[in-house]
Each structure stands twice: as C-alpha cells, then as structure tokens.
Design a protein around this motif. Structure first.
Motif: not given
Length: 87
Positions: A13-31, A49-56
């Motif tokens: 499922n990650f491979r199928r929706d990789m780009v949208s999943t990564l964008k959602r992780i960034i936009a919603e700061n999801k894990t 995790i998002s880069k922002r969460e990693y830096q935090r």
C-alpha cells in the motif's frame, strides 16, 4: 503529552500511494508505520516521520542532554509574576 495512534500500512500500500502518503505525512505532521513480517514471528517494520518532526525530536534530545530542558522546566514550575517584566 498524548500519544496518537499510529497509522499502519503494508509495503504494498505504501508503494501504491507513496507520493500521496509522503505528502500527507508532511502536511499533517503524521507518523506512519510500514509493517513488515518477520521470520521470527513478530511484527517488524519502519516508522516514517516528517522532517519537521525529526528536527523537533533532535532539538528536544539536545536540550535534554545539555540539561537545558530540565533547567527551563524547573524555572517555569517555580516562576512567579515577579519574574516577568511587562513590555
């Protein structure tokens, strides 16, 4: 601090929706956990995790290692109105 339930997806499922999943992780700061089966019988995987969460997290670890986090927390717990100046 309240821990949210982490979304778990399969590698397929990650491979199928990789780009949208990564964008959602960034936009919603999801894990999100990408689960992998293990030959030993337990669930293995990776967490994205998002880069922002990693830096935090890195900043918080640094503040904890240097004692700054404890110092500030202690100062905040024992502060009074006299400790602040109105600007």
């Amino acid at each position: 601090m309240v821990m949210e339930t982490m979304e778990v997806i399969t590698p397929t499922n990650f491979r199928r929706d990789m780009v949208s999943t990564l964008k959602r992780i960034i936009a919603e700061n999801k894990t999100i956990e990408i689960t992998l089966n293990s030959k030993k019988g337990f669930n293995d995987g990776v967490v994205v995790i998002s880069k922002r969460e990693y830096q935090r997290m890195q900043e918080e670890l640094y503040l904890e290692r240097t004692g700054t986090l404890g110092y500030v927390s202690n100062a905040m717990e024992h502060s009074t109105d006299a400790d602040f100046e109105e600007i």
